[in-house]
Design a protein around this motif. Structure first.
Motif, PDB file in Angstrom:
ATOM      1  N   GLY A 113      67.954  69.781  29.621  1.00  0.00           N
ATOM      2  CA  GLY A 113      68.352  69.830  28.210  1.00  0.00           C
ATOM      3  C   GLY A 113      67.443  69.002  27.313  1.00  0.00           C
ATOM      4  N   GLN A 114      66.224  68.786  27.746  1.00  0.00           N
ATOM      5  CA  GLN A 114      65.285  67.981  26.955  1.00  0.00           C
ATOM      6  C   GLN A 114      64.334  68.910  26.199  1.00  0.00           C
ATOM      7  N   PHE A 115      64.301  68.738  24.897  1.00  0.00           N
ATOM      8  CA  PHE A 115      63.450  69.575  24.056  1.00  0.00           C
ATOM      9  C   PHE A 115      62.596  68.646  23.193  1.00  0.00           C
ATOM     10  N   ALA A 116      61.287  68.779  23.300  1.00  0.00           N
ATOM     11  CA  ALA A 116      60.402  67.865  22.549  1.00  0.00           C
ATOM     12  C   ALA A 116      59.319  68.646  21.836  1.00  0.00           C
ATOM     13  N   PHE A 117      58.911  68.162  20.704  1.00  0.00           N
ATOM     14  CA  PHE A 117      57.791  68.775  19.976  1.00  0.00           C
ATOM     15  C   PHE A 117      57.209  67.783  18.981  1.00  0.00           C
ATOM     16  N   ARG A 118      56.024  68.108  18.515  1.00  0.00           N
ATOM     17  CA  ARG A 118      55.370  67.274  17.512  1.00  0.00           C
ATOM     18  C   ARG A 118      55.253  68.053  16.213  1.00  0.00           C
ATOM     19  N   VAL A 119      55.309  67.319  15.111  1.00  0.00           N
ATOM     20  CA  VAL A 119      55.120  67.930  13.796  1.00  0.00           C
ATOM     21  C   VAL A 119      53.988  67.170  13.113  1.00  0.00           C
ATOM     22  N   MET A 120      53.037  67.913  12.591  1.00  0.00           N
ATOM     23  CA  MET A 120      51.840  67.263  12.047  1.00  0.00           C
ATOM     24  C   MET A 120      51.655  67.607  10.577  1.00  0.00           C
ATOM     25  N   LYS A 121      51.416  66.565   9.795  1.00  0.00           N
ATOM     26  CA  LYS A 121      50.933  66.708   8.424  1.00  0.00           C
ATOM     27  C   LYS A 121      49.792  65.713   8.303  1.00  0.00           C
ATOM     28  N   PRO A 122      48.858  65.926   7.381  1.00  0.00           N
ATOM     29  CA  PRO A 122      47.712  65.013   7.376  1.00  0.00           C
ATOM     30  C   PRO A 122      48.072  63.519   7.259  1.00  0.00           C
ATOM     31  N   ARG A 123      49.142  63.184   6.499  1.00  0.00           N
ATOM     32  CA  ARG A 123      49.479  61.758   6.417  1.00  0.00           C
ATOM     33  C   ARG A 123      50.480  61.334   7.486  1.00  0.00           C
ATOM     34  N   THR A 124      51.381  62.238   7.817  1.00  0.00           N
ATOM     35  CA  THR A 124      52.496  61.864   8.678  1.00  0.00           C
ATOM     36  C   THR A 124      52.555  62.768   9.907  1.00  0.00           C
ATOM     37  N   ARG A 125      52.858  62.160  11.027  1.00  0.00           N
ATOM     38  CA  ARG A 125      53.125  62.987  12.211  1.00  0.00           C
ATOM     39  C   ARG A 125      54.403  62.501  12.875  1.00  0.00           C
ATOM     40  N   PHE A 126      55.136  63.432  13.416  1.00  0.00           N
ATOM     41  CA  PHE A 126      56.421  63.124  14.043  1.00  0.00           C
ATOM     42  C   PHE A 126      56.393  63.553  15.506  1.00  0.00           C
ATOM     43  N   LEU A 127      57.042  62.740  16.334  1.00  0.00           N
ATOM     44  CA  LEU A 127      57.293  63.162  17.708  1.00  0.00           C
ATOM     45  C   LEU A 127      58.811  63.210  17.847  1.00  0.00           C
ATOM     46  N   ILE A 128      59.338  64.387  18.110  1.00  0.00           N
ATOM     47  CA  ILE A 128      60.791  64.570  18.178  1.00  0.00           C
ATOM     48  C   ILE A 128      61.187  64.866  19.615  1.00  0.00           C
ATOM     49  N   LYS A 129      62.054  64.033  20.137  1.00  0.00           N
ATOM     50  CA  LYS A 129      62.568  64.260  21.493  1.00  0.00           C
ATOM     51  C   LYS A 129      64.071  64.474  21.364  1.00  0.00           C
ATOM     52  N   ALA A 130      64.485  65.704  21.572  1.00  0.00           N
ATOM     53  CA  ALA A 130      65.904  66.034  21.377  1.00  0.00           C
ATOM     54  C   ALA A 130      66.588  66.228  22.724  1.00  0.00           C
ATOM     55  N   ASP A 131      67.760  65.599  22.848  1.00  0.00           N
ATOM     56  CA  ASP A 131      68.577  65.824  24.042  1.00  0.00           C
ATOM     57  C   ASP A 131      69.627  66.859  23.647  1.00  0.00           C
ATOM     58  N   LEU A 132      69.462  68.078  24.137  1.00  0.00           N
ATOM     59  CA  LEU A 132      70.335  69.168  23.692  1.00  0.00           C
ATOM     60  C   LEU A 132      71.764  69.008  24.225  1.00  0.00           C
TER      61      LEU A 132
END
Lengths: 221, 211
Positions: A104-123
């Motif tokens: 149930g682990q779902f992870a992804f990255r979101v990129m913008k030139p100034r900001t980047r996110f690493l999202i780790k979701a426990d479904l």
């Protein structure tokens, strides 16, 4: 065809072509002025990773927080990521999606030139850890130069954010604009008979030095 | 004639000539960067053709085998022995396998030298790439990779200087182009509209992307 030829070769056609070629050379240069500066300066920054003043990674702001979410109704990795981003009020280009269905682990990255996110979701527990990294202006410049949403090493990656598509379109437009300016510029030089001699020397120098790298070095052992 | 007008005229003639010659010199470089931009921007590799050649050669093992940038001097000695030239990438010394892996790059070729330290034999795998891959390689060189390691091949260094020169000359062309346009009264209105449109689209894009 026989009727068209005299018309195409007429001095009037050439005069109009020359006028518009000159106008396009000026107009494209003016329209793309800031784009040219941005890609030039960011190109220098990329070529000189040891320039101290342009360092952005050591001064990055890094924060991490947890947030609960509602189980995504969408199926498929990309729609699920987009669903979670809507809930977290995050936008940007999604990449590196990983989904471990069993755990149930779902992870992804979101990129913008100034900001980047690493999202780790426990479904299963419906809680996510969100890591956010923000960089300074040099980091933005650096990222904008590379921000296309696709990777040569991963041809399956597709752009999924409207603004990435628009930015990528501007990069294409700038590249095409520069090609038109180069070809138009060479044509304009060729029309200037007094400048042909030295112009030919300089152009030949450019072609030879560039050609050495494009065609010549591959012949070395 | 007003002397200041004469100076202004000769300055504008100089700038026009420099604009012309600088533009001609960098025009092939701009074409390389523009075409490779389109390829990189779409992850395109049209008509990808590669040819792989595999050979082997005996080598003398130099002292000081190490991984990374510290391994470059020993790797250079091996390259000389097997008659290979190019920019040495990240050297991997694997004592557990008794191997030394040396990746070598240059426009149009990727070479991997795998040295068996027991048999003192180097296996050389040379991949010849096509024009499109060469353009992409040049666009990315020197680039941000391996920031801690200095460039170790003279031609990579030279390409770095030429890439920098292209950028500085492009900035000069852009600034001198604005100056030359400002002298053309007939084009002022349209030019101002285009600068304004360009600046506006740039600001809109950046205000969203750099938020």
């Amino acid at each position: 065809m026989t009727e068209m030829q005299p018309q195409i070769r007429s001095p009037r056609f050439f005069r109009a072509f020359e006028t518009w070629n000159r106008k396009f050379h000026i107009y494209l240069g003016l329209y793309f002025l800031l784009f040219i500066w941005l890609f030039s300066i960011s190109g220098l920054v990329l070529n000189h990773p040891r320039w101290q003043f342009a360092q952005f990674w050591p001064t990055r702001e890094q924060t991490s927080f947890e947030q609960s979410f509602q189980a995504p109704v969408a199926t498929g990795n990309l729609p699920m990521a987009q669903d979670l981003m809507r809930q977290f009020k995050i936008d940007g280009e999604i990449y590196q999606l990983t989904n471990n269905v069993e755990q149930g682990q779902f992870a992804f990255r979101v990129m913008k030139p100034r900001t980047r996110f690493l999202i780790k979701a426990d479904l299963k527990s419906q809680r996510a850890t969100i890591e956010r990294i923000r960089v300074n202006g040099w980091g933005v410049l650096y990222a904008l130069h590379l921000f296309s949403g696709v990777r040569m090493e991963n041809p399956e990656l597709k752009r999924d954010w409207f603004w990435t598509k628009l930015w990528s379109f501007s990069m294409d437009a700038l590249a095409v604009g520069l090609v038109v300016m180069v070809l138009g510029g060479v044509y304009m030089w060729y029309q200037l008979k007094p400048k042909r001699g030295w112009g030919l020397v300089v152009l030949a120098l450019g072609i030879l030095s560039c050609g050495l790298f494009v065609f010549g070095l591959s012949r070395l052992p | 004639m007003n002397p200041s007008l004469g100076i202004k005229r000769s300055v504008s003639i100089w700038i026009r000539d420099l604009h012309l010659y600088a533009g001609l010199f960098i025009s092939p470089f701009i074409l390389v960067f523009a075409v490779s931009t389109i390829l990189l921007n779409h992850a395109w590799k049209p008509w990808t053709r590669t040819a792989v050649e595999k050979t082997s050669a005996p080598v003398e093992i130099p002292a000081g085998l190490k991984s990374g940038a510290e391994g470059v001097p020993a790797a250079k000695q091996i390259l000389r022995q097997v008659n290979v030239s190019g920019e040495i990438g990240f050297v991997r010394h694997q004592p557990q396998n008794n191997r030394l892996i040396i990746p070598v790059f240059k426009p149009g070729q990727r070479i991997t030298i795998s040295v068996d330290l027991t048999t003192r034999t180097a296996a050389i795998e040379r991949t010849r790439t096509d024009l499109w891959s060469t353009l992409i390689y040049l666009h990315r060189t020197p680039g941000p990779h391996n920031a801690q390691a200095p460039r170790n091949w003279g031609f990579t260094q030279a390409w770095g200087w030429l890439a920098d020169a292209t950028i500085y000359l492009l900035l000069f062309l852009s600034a001198s182009g604005v100056y030359l346009w400002a002298l053309l009264k007939a084009e002022r209105k349209t030019g101002l509209i285009l600068i304004g449109t360009g600046v506006l689209s740039f600001i809109v894009l950046l205000s969203v992307l750099a938020r």
